[in-house]
Design a protein around this motif. Structure first.
Motif, PDB file in Angstrom:
ATOM      1  N   ASP A  60       9.572  -3.201  -1.607  1.00 11.37           N
ATOM      2  CA  ASP A  60       8.305  -2.993  -0.753  1.00 11.37           C
ATOM      3  C   ASP A  60       7.233  -4.131  -1.144  1.00 11.37           C
ATOM      4  O   ASP A  60       6.423  -4.769  -0.520  1.00 11.37           O
ATOM      5  CB  ASP A  60       7.596  -1.696  -0.995  1.00 11.37           C
ATOM      6  CG  ASP A  60       8.531  -0.572  -0.153  1.00 11.37           C
ATOM      7  OD1 ASP A  60       9.652  -1.066   0.765  1.00 11.37           O
ATOM      8  OD2 ASP A  60       8.462   0.554  -0.391  1.00 11.37           O
ATOM      9  N   ASP A  63       8.276  -7.567  -0.018  1.00  7.93           N
ATOM     10  CA  ASP A  63       8.040  -7.714   1.426  1.00  7.93           C
ATOM     11  C   ASP A  63       6.511  -7.906   1.913  1.00  7.93           C
ATOM     12  O   ASP A  63       6.046  -8.409   2.689  1.00  7.93           O
ATOM     13  CB  ASP A  63       8.529  -6.364   2.109  1.00  7.93           C
ATOM     14  CG  ASP A  63       9.898  -6.299   2.529  1.00  7.93           C
ATOM     15  OD1 ASP A  63      10.725  -7.573   1.775  1.00  7.93           O
ATOM     16  OD2 ASP A  63      10.480  -5.209   2.778  1.00  7.93           O
ATOM     17  N   HIS A  64       5.746  -7.330   0.939  1.00  6.13           N
ATOM     18  CA  HIS A  64       4.144  -7.247   1.503  1.00  6.13           C
ATOM     19  C   HIS A  64       3.698  -8.631   0.909  1.00  6.13           C
ATOM     20  O   HIS A  64       2.839  -9.213   1.604  1.00  6.13           O
ATOM     21  CB  HIS A  64       3.344  -6.237   0.384  1.00  6.13           C
ATOM     22  CG  HIS A  64       2.013  -6.373   0.388  1.00  6.13           C
ATOM     23  ND1 HIS A  64       1.212  -6.154   1.438  1.00  6.13           N
ATOM     24  CD2 HIS A  64       0.931  -7.084  -0.495  1.00  6.13           C
ATOM     25  CE1 HIS A  64      -0.116  -6.285   1.156  1.00  6.13           C
ATOM     26  NE2 HIS A  64      -0.182  -6.937   0.154  1.00  6.13           N
TER      27      HIS A  64
END
Length: 81
Positions: A60, A63-64
């Motif tokens: 995550d 991805d950010h």
């Protein structure tokens, strides 16, 4: 308990369980200690779930950052989006 013991050993080996834990599960199973066998398996499951969640947090975060890089950095020639 022979086949069940073998399946427990194989499963714990496949999920990279440490030797001491695998031995404990095997001994408990062979001795017919159902509650202790289940406790060892549940503890190992909890360890794997936490490892999975930690990996997901890392994914995550990456991805950010990928989204931020795409939106905040100027596009360079020849670069694929």
């Amino acid at each position: 308990m022979g086949e069940l013991t073998t399946d427990i050993e194989r499963c714990l080996s496949d999920c990279a369980c440490d030797v001491a834990t695998a031995d404990r599960a095997r001994c408990c199973c062979e001795a017919g200690r159902v509650r202790e066998t289940k406790r060892v398996l549940l503890d190992e499951r909890a360890r794997l779930v936490e490892k999975m969640r930690a990996s997901q947090r890392g994914i995550d975060a990456i991805d950010h950052l990928l989204a931020r890089v795409s939106s905040e950095m100027p596009a360079q020639r020849g670069e694929r989006p």
